[in-house]
Design a protein around this motif. Structure first.
Motif, short mmCIF file in Angstrom:
data_model
loop_
_atom_site.label_atom_id
_atom_site.label_comp_id
_atom_site.label_asym_id
_atom_site.label_seq_id
_atom_site.Cartn_x
_atom_site.Cartn_y
_atom_site.Cartn_z
N ALA A 1 -1.33 -1.71 4.27
CA ALA A 1 -2.78 0.07 4.87
C ALA A 1 -2.19 0.69 6.00
O ALA A 1 -2.44 1.91 6.38
CB ALA A 1 -3.89 -0.35 4.62
N TRP B 1 -5.93 5.51 -4.34
CA TRP B 1 -5.28 4.65 -5.04
C TRP B 1 -6.54 3.70 -4.33
O TRP B 1 -6.82 2.86 -5.96
CB TRP B 1 -4.58 4.32 -4.40
CG TRP B 1 -3.50 4.73 -3.96
CD1 TRP B 1 -2.33 6.19 -3.30
CD2 TRP B 1 -2.01 4.33 -5.79
NE1 TRP B 1 -1.52 5.80 -4.58
CE2 TRP B 1 -0.90 4.92 -5.86
CE3 TRP B 1 -2.44 3.77 -6.77
CZ2 TRP B 1 -0.35 5.47 -6.15
CZ3 TRP B 1 -1.41 3.95 -7.62
CH2 TRP B 1 -0.42 4.37 -7.52
N THR C 1 -4.58 6.18 0.78
CA THR C 1 -4.52 5.04 0.19
C THR C 1 -6.14 4.91 -0.36
O THR C 1 -7.12 4.04 -1.40
CB THR C 1 -5.09 3.72 1.32
OG1 THR C 1 -3.34 3.91 2.05
CG2 THR C 1 -5.32 3.05 0.97
N ILE D 1 2.53 7.19 2.04
CA ILE D 1 2.51 6.79 0.03
C ILE D 1 3.61 6.88 -0.78
O ILE D 1 4.08 8.26 -1.35
CB ILE D 1 1.52 6.81 0.06
CG1 ILE D 1 0.43 5.74 0.42
CG2 ILE D 1 1.23 6.22 -2.10
CD1 ILE D 1 -0.95 5.51 -0.02
N ALA E 1 0.39 -1.49 0.18
CA ALA E 1 -0.03 0.09 0.06
C ALA E 1 0.77 1.58 0.33
O ALA E 1 0.16 2.12 -0.18
CB ALA E 1 -1.55 0.04 1.73
N ARG E 2 1.84 1.40 0.76
CA ARG E 2 2.63 2.59 0.43
C ARG E 2 3.15 2.93 -1.20
O ARG E 2 4.16 3.88 -0.76
CB ARG E 2 3.99 1.77 1.41
CG ARG E 2 3.56 1.68 2.94
CD ARG E 2 4.73 1.51 3.44
NE ARG E 2 5.57 0.15 3.07
CZ ARG E 2 6.20 -0.80 3.91
NH1 ARG E 2 7.03 -0.13 4.51
NH2 ARG E 2 6.60 -2.35 2.97
N GLU F 1 -3.63 7.41 5.03
CA GLU F 1 -5.44 5.91 4.68
C GLU F 1 -5.56 7.10 3.94
O GLU F 1 -7.01 7.07 2.90
CB GLU F 1 -6.26 6.82 5.98
CG GLU F 1 -5.46 5.57 6.74
CD GLU F 1 -6.35 6.17 7.98
OE1 GLU F 1 -7.68 4.65 8.54
OE2 GLU F 1 -6.15 6.91 9.28
N LEU G 1 -4.28 -3.69 -1.04
CA LEU G 1 -3.47 -2.92 -1.02
C LEU G 1 -2.70 -3.74 0.13
O LEU G 1 -3.23 -2.76 1.38
CB LEU G 1 -4.09 -1.48 -0.74
CG LEU G 1 -4.28 -1.45 -2.50
CD1 LEU G 1 -5.00 0.08 -2.23
CD2 LEU G 1 -2.83 -1.13 -3.10
N ALA H 1 0.37 2.64 5.42
CA ALA H 1 0.14 3.97 4.64
C ALA H 1 -0.24 5.50 4.96
O ALA H 1 -1.58 4.63 5.95
CB ALA H 1 -0.64 3.69 3.22
N PRO I 1 -7.70 -2.05 0.47
CA PRO I 1 -6.70 -2.11 1.85
C PRO I 1 -7.06 -3.03 2.78
O PRO I 1 -7.60 -3.30 3.40
CB PRO I 1 -7.29 -0.36 2.35
CG PRO I 1 -8.08 -0.36 1.65
CD PRO I 1 -8.94 -1.15 1.05
#
Length: 318
Positions: free
Chosen positions: A70, A81, A78, A286, A43-44, A75, A67, A73, A94
């Motif tokens: 998470a 994405w 995310t 991220i 997720a990053r 939020e 992902l 990463a 996620p």
């Protein structure tokens, strides 16, 4: 090429062990056995951890994106994405495989994605069966941890060393899911140098195959732009965040990474930074930028040419 690329020869991060080729063949041979491909991304780094070879192999097979990690990463990023993948017609979920967050939603997404295939089989007279999924992803993205969470126990060995691979194995989860775990695959050449660097940051590439010193400096340069407050809090920094090398020296002193004569133990300081970042102690970030949102920050653009030269000289003089 950015100024950062002058510090580290990112194209040298070419790592494709022989067992990776075997893993690629396994995926091709077994793709026909599954209804859905579950692709794990970090997720990053949702873009950098997406293997372009897998996309070619998968073709038109239904796909669900996980992902993973998470919890490490940002939020808000995310969610952006997830929306980005949805606009491409792909469901992204996620997940924190270690704590189990998002796993229920993932199972539902897989079942929904597989339903057209399983319903069609029943319509043609076949007996109803569980959705069959193949789990794919690059090394060290968390496949074994996810499967262990889905299966309710450590039924597969969790291996935290990137590049350590296993033969395929099926894991049955009652009447709902059948999972086919496949070895992790890295692609044979990193065309995107920034992606290669992000993979090094997160540990997807074995630390033994690149210049850790240079990578840590670039990581600190990135984090002083992305999450300066987290850096200051973690390492009790009062000084202005300048270059990666100066940051590393301050961190080394503050953490007592000293050798005889009061000289900084750079290797020890570097390992502290890598461990802290990879465990989320330096903030939830991220690193990849959404394709539709060009990066206008200074992150990744490096310092001046003189700063780069000074960094190289000081690294070589350790």
């Amino acid at each position: 090429m950015t100024d950062h690329d002058n510090i580290i020869d990112i194209p040298s991060l070419q790592w494709y062990p022989g067992h990776m080729r075997k893993a690629e063949r396994l995926v091709k041979e077994n793709l026909k056995l599954v209804d859905v491909v579950v692709e794990l991304l970090d997720a990053r780094i949702p873009m950098s951890s997406a293997n372009p070879i897998l996309r070619e192999i998968i073709g038109g097979k239904p796909r669900v994106i996980v992902l993973n990690k998470a919890d490490l990463a940002d939020e808000t990023a995310t969610r952006a994405w997830v929306k980005h993948f949805a606009e491409q017609g792909v469901t992204a979920v996620p997940v924190d495989a270690v704590k189990g967050r998002g796993v229920k939603e993932l199972v539902q997404a897989i079942a929904k994605c597989a339903k057209p295939k399983t319903d069609k089989l029943v319509q043609h007279g076949a007996k109803a069966r569980a959705a069959r999924c193949m789990i794919l992803g690059i090394p060290n993205v968390g496949k074994s941890s996810l499967i262990n969470r889905l299966s309710g126990g450590a039924k597969t060995k969790v291996e935290n060393r990137p590049g350590v691979t296993r033969a395929k194995q099926w894991i049955r989860l009652g009447a709902q899911l059948e999972l086919l775990d496949m070895p992790g695959i890295l692609w044979p050449k990193f065309e995107d140098q920034q992606a290669a660097l992000h993979l090094a940051f997160t540990g997807a590439i074995n630390d033994n195959v690149y210049d850790v010193s240079s990578v840590v400096l670039l990581l600190l340069d990135t984090l002083r732009i992305k999450s300066p407050s987290d850096l200051k809090e973690r390492y009790r920094l009062d000084e202005e965040l300048t270059s990666g090398l100066e940051l590393l020296e301050i961190i080394g002193r503050n953490r007592g990474c000293l050798r005889a004569g009061g000289k900084i133990d750079y290797e020890k300081a570097e390992q502290i930074v890598l461990t802290d970042f990879r465990s989320g102690r330096l903030g939830r970030v991220i690193l990849d930028v959404l394709p539709s949102a060009p990066d206008t920050s200074e992150c990744g653009k490096g310092n001046s040419e003189n700063d780069d030269k000074r960094n190289r000289e000081r690294i070589s003089s350790r």
